[in-house]
Design a protein around this motif. Structure first.
Motif, PDB file in Angstrom:
ATOM      1  N   ARG A  49       0.882  -1.152  -0.028  1.00 15.24           N
ATOM      2  CA  ARG A  49      -0.103  -0.062  -0.047  1.00 15.24           C
ATOM      3  C   ARG A  49       0.846   1.151  -0.052  1.00 15.24           C
ATOM      4  N   CYS A  50       1.702   1.486  -1.067  1.00 18.15           N
ATOM      5  CA  CYS A  50       2.559   2.562  -1.155  1.00 18.15           C
ATOM      6  C   CYS A  50       1.862   3.726  -0.893  1.00 18.15           C
ATOM      7  N   VAL A  51       2.469   4.468   0.089  1.00 18.71           N
ATOM      8  CA  VAL A  51       1.813   5.794   0.343  1.00 18.71           C
ATOM      9  C   VAL A  51       1.502   6.815  -0.990  1.00 18.71           C
ATOM     10  N   TYR A  52       2.238   6.568  -1.823  1.00 18.75           N
ATOM     11  CA  TYR A  52       2.002   7.518  -3.177  1.00 18.75           C
ATOM     12  C   TYR A  52       1.423   6.820  -4.200  1.00 18.75           C
ATOM     13  N   CYS A  53       0.777   5.580  -3.929  1.00 15.80           N
ATOM     14  CA  CYS A  53       0.200   4.960  -5.137  1.00 15.80           C
ATOM     15  C   CYS A  53      -1.070   4.209  -4.624  1.00 15.80           C
ATOM     16  N   MET A  54      -1.056   3.598  -3.636  1.00 14.50           N
ATOM     17  CA  MET A  54      -2.431   3.074  -3.127  1.00 14.50           C
ATOM     18  C   MET A  54      -2.442   3.356  -1.773  1.00 14.50           C
ATOM     19  N   PRO A  55      -2.766   4.649  -1.128  1.00 12.54           N
ATOM     20  CA  PRO A  55      -2.713   4.925   0.248  1.00 12.54           C
ATOM     21  C   PRO A  55      -3.970   3.969   0.623  1.00 12.54           C
ATOM     22  N   SER A 146      10.877  -2.237  -7.895  1.00  9.61           N
ATOM     23  CA  SER A 146      10.797  -1.038  -7.059  1.00  9.61           C
ATOM     24  C   SER A 146      11.309  -1.257  -5.791  1.00  9.61           C
ATOM     25  N   LEU A 147      12.053  -0.214  -5.242  1.00 12.87           N
ATOM     26  CA  LEU A 147      12.743  -0.217  -3.966  1.00 12.87           C
ATOM     27  C   LEU A 147      12.930   0.692  -3.622  1.00 12.87           C
ATOM     28  N   ASP A 148      12.098   1.507  -2.628  1.00 12.98           N
ATOM     29  CA  ASP A 148      12.266   2.842  -2.313  1.00 12.98           C
ATOM     30  C   ASP A 148      13.283   3.236  -1.168  1.00 12.98           C
ATOM     31  N   SER A 149      13.752   2.058  -0.532  1.00 15.19           N
ATOM     32  CA  SER A 149      14.837   2.542   0.583  1.00 15.19           C
ATOM     33  C   SER A 149      15.341   1.345   1.075  1.00 15.19           C
ATOM     34  N   LEU A 150      16.537   1.116   1.525  1.00 17.75           N
ATOM     35  CA  LEU A 150      17.211   0.105   2.009  1.00 17.75           C
ATOM     36  C   LEU A 150      17.019   0.111   3.361  1.00 17.75           C
ATOM     37  N   ASP A 151      16.672   1.134   4.170  1.00 14.97           N
ATOM     38  CA  ASP A 151      16.411   1.400   5.398  1.00 14.97           C
ATOM     39  C   ASP A 151      15.058   0.815   5.903  1.00 14.97           C
ATOM     40  N   GLU A 152      15.123  -0.187   6.870  1.00 14.43           N
ATOM     41  CA  GLU A 152      14.138  -1.061   7.157  1.00 14.43           C
ATOM     42  C   GLU A 152      12.642  -0.273   7.679  1.00 14.43           C
ATOM     43  N   ALA A 153      12.954   0.909   8.258  1.00 12.29           N
ATOM     44  CA  ALA A 153      12.016   1.477   9.127  1.00 12.29           C
ATOM     45  C   ALA A 153      11.276   2.322   7.833  1.00 12.29           C
ATOM     46  N   THR A 154      12.163   3.038   7.097  1.00 11.95           N
ATOM     47  CA  THR A 154      11.693   3.850   5.785  1.00 11.95           C
ATOM     48  C   THR A 154      10.945   3.123   5.004  1.00 11.95           C
ATOM     49  N   PHE A 155      11.750   1.907   4.570  1.00 10.71           N
ATOM     50  CA  PHE A 155      10.899   0.967   3.598  1.00 10.71           C
ATOM     51  C   PHE A 155       9.396   0.791   4.115  1.00 10.71           C
ATOM     52  N   ARG A 156       9.340   0.119   5.140  1.00  2.00           N
ATOM     53  CA  ARG A 156       8.212  -0.472   5.761  1.00  2.00           C
ATOM     54  C   ARG A 156       7.119   0.823   6.082  1.00  2.00           C
ATOM     55  N   ALA A 157       7.569   1.931   6.096  1.00  4.53           N
ATOM     56  CA  ALA A 157       6.585   3.006   6.216  1.00  4.53           C
ATOM     57  C   ALA A 157       6.173   3.572   4.983  1.00  4.53           C
ATOM     58  N   MET A 158       6.916   3.227   3.904  1.00  2.00           N
ATOM     59  CA  MET A 158       6.560   3.546   2.409  1.00  2.00           C
ATOM     60  C   MET A 158       5.501   2.373   1.958  1.00  2.00           C
ATOM     61  N   ASN A 159       6.003   1.272   2.087  1.00  2.15           N
ATOM     62  CA  ASN A 159       5.247   0.255   1.543  1.00  2.15           C
ATOM     63  C   ASN A 159       3.690  -0.088   2.181  1.00  2.15           C
ATOM     64  N   ASP A 160       3.757   0.395   3.586  1.00  2.00           N
ATOM     65  CA  ASP A 160       2.602   0.437   4.419  1.00  2.00           C
ATOM     66  C   ASP A 160       2.139  -0.945   4.510  1.00  2.00           C
ATOM     67  N   ALA A 161       2.729  -2.090   4.335  1.00  2.00           N
ATOM     68  CA  ALA A 161       2.376  -3.329   4.481  1.00  2.00           C
ATOM     69  C   ALA A 161       3.247  -4.197   5.339  1.00  2.00           C
ATOM     70  N   ASP A 162       4.367  -3.387   6.095  1.00  2.00           N
ATOM     71  CA  ASP A 162       5.180  -4.029   6.901  1.00  2.00           C
ATOM     72  C   ASP A 162       6.122  -4.853   6.199  1.00  2.00           C
ATOM     73  N   PHE A 163       6.301  -4.609   4.884  1.00  2.00           N
ATOM     74  CA  PHE A 163       7.123  -5.628   4.191  1.00  2.00           C
ATOM     75  C   PHE A 163       8.560  -5.375   4.309  1.00  2.00           C
ATOM     76  N   PRO A 164       9.595  -6.271   4.624  1.00  2.00           N
ATOM     77  CA  PRO A 164      10.864  -6.109   4.980  1.00  2.00           C
ATOM     78  C   PRO A 164      11.599  -5.890   3.566  1.00  2.00           C
TER      79      PRO A 164
END
Ligand code: SAM
Ligand code: SF4
Ligand code: SF4
Length: 365
Positions: A49-55, A146-164
């Protein structure tokens, strides 16, 4: 995106005109652009549920995704793709939603491969470990993850699905092991969300980094759809991305691989590979846009920002011949005049100019 599908008859496209026929010559739209690329959405569903695509507020448990019967079947997709290739399409990209959620996607790849187009896929990589080998064996030529960040917390917040992050990295490694090279890595940059990760990502994906030198591409955050609450302030212009990286690794511009390439290429002066920037907002590339989009339910869109699609599924299911389909698609392309991003860029500049004027009067100019 609030998109509508309209059903058109070719003769209704221009009052009094007959449907244009494809005569075997170069098919061009009203701005002289050829039709070269076809993006096929194979599902409207996604496991992120990437915040910029499917909020998540919009794409929640109550959201009505398309029922299976509404989706084009593999046979229908392949038939249409064949018509597109006959009209000059050279590249087909499978996308979505998350395309790997479509059951047996490798079977579709195997059915499309004989058409001879450059066959590519964009995926969030979540299930790539499972599918990479079969996709390669079926004839997929290239892959973008697509991979928006290598930082765990940042990526999980961006995909909003808690995906590692690790699972996507495993998917990319599996794709490389299956023989995809180079793999393109898309990173949408949104101010305040992941822009602090720009240099880390560059470092990771350099040939001397841990990422084996795949090609990282920074994408400007776009105002697609009407649900992501887009604001210009959230866009990090590509020029700023390049400035931040160049402060650490010297860069020089590289030649485009081909005319109309969407990403601008930059290489590291020390020879550690290249990056790309896709400046859809600050440097619109509508002039060279040769893309047609086929939606999951068989509507044709001539622009990412188009509000109306053209219903091909009704034609397909109504018994249209390949010639009918070809004439319809050619008619739509010939009347295409989309250049949304160019217009937005101009408007944004105008807005900024106006804002500057306001500020001047505020301080008493
Ligand atoms: N689910 C797949 C994925 O994420 O790769 C394929 C579909 S996704 C819509 C295709 C690409 O569009 C991804 O690279 C994604 O990051 C990008 N994208 C989605 N929304 C965007 C936006 N608002 N601005 C810029 N790029 C966006
Ligand atoms: Fe899903 Fe891709 Fe959109 Fe993210 S960008 S929500 S992975 S379709
Ligand atoms: Fe192509 Fe439309 Fe994007 Fe312009 S705004 S580059 S015409 S898809």
């Amino acid at each position: 995106m609030a998109q509508k599908v309209i059903s058109i008859r070719p003769e209704s496209l221009m009052p009094g005109a007959r449907a244009p026929r494809y005569d075997g010559g170069q098919l061009a739209d009203t701005l002289g652009r050829p039709m070269r690329d076809l993006r096929i959405s194979v599902t409207d569903r996604c496991n992120f549920r990437c915040v910029y695509c499917m909020p998540r507020e919009v794409f929640d448990a109550d959201y009505k995704f398309l029922p299976h019967a509404a989706l084009l079947s593999f046979e229908e997709i392949v038939r249409l793709a064949g018509v597109f290739v006959g009209l000059g399409v050279k590249k087909i990209r499978l996308t979505g939603g998350e395309p790997l959620l479509r059951k047996d996607l490798a079977t579709l790849v195997g059915m499309l491969a004989p058409l001879g187009a450059d066959l590519t896929l964009t995926t969030n990589g979540a299930t790539l470990v499972k599918h990479a080998r079969a996709l390669k064996d079926a004839g997929l030529n290239r892959i973008t993850v697509s991979l928006d960040s290598l930082d765990e917390a940042t990526f999980r917040a961006m995909n909003d699905a808690d995906f590692p992050v690790a699972r996507v990295l495993e998917g990319i490694a599996a794709a490389a092991d299956a023989g995809f090279a180079p793999i393109k890595i898309n990173m949408v940059v949104k101010r305040g969300a992941n822009d602090h990760q720009i240099v880390d990502a560059a470092r990771h994906w350099r040939t001397d980094g841990r990422g084996r030198g795949h090609i990282l591409r920074f994408i400007e955050y776009m105002d697609v759809g009407s649900t992501n609450g887009w604001r210009m302030d959230d866009v990090i212009p590509s020029a700023e991305v390049l400035r931040r990286i160049a402060a650490v690794f010297a860069l020089e511009q590289a030649e485009a691989n081909y005319g109309g390439e969407v990403a601008e290429r930059w290489r590291y002066r020390d020879g550690a590979g290249e990056i790309g920037v896709i400046s859809s907002v600050t440097r619109a590339f509508c002039r060279d846009c040769s893309r047609m989009r086929l939606s999951t339910e068989g509507s044709l869109f001539t622009c990412l920002f188009a509000r109306q699609g053209h219903d091909l599924k009704a034609l397909l299911r109504g018994g249209a011949s390949d010639d009918d389909l070809r004439d319809r698609i050619a008619a739509v392309w010939r009347l295409r005049d989309d250049r949304y991003s160019e217009i937005r860029t101009a408007q944004t500049e105008e807005m900024r100019a106006q804002q500057r004027k306001v500020e001047m009067s505020y301080i008493g100019g």
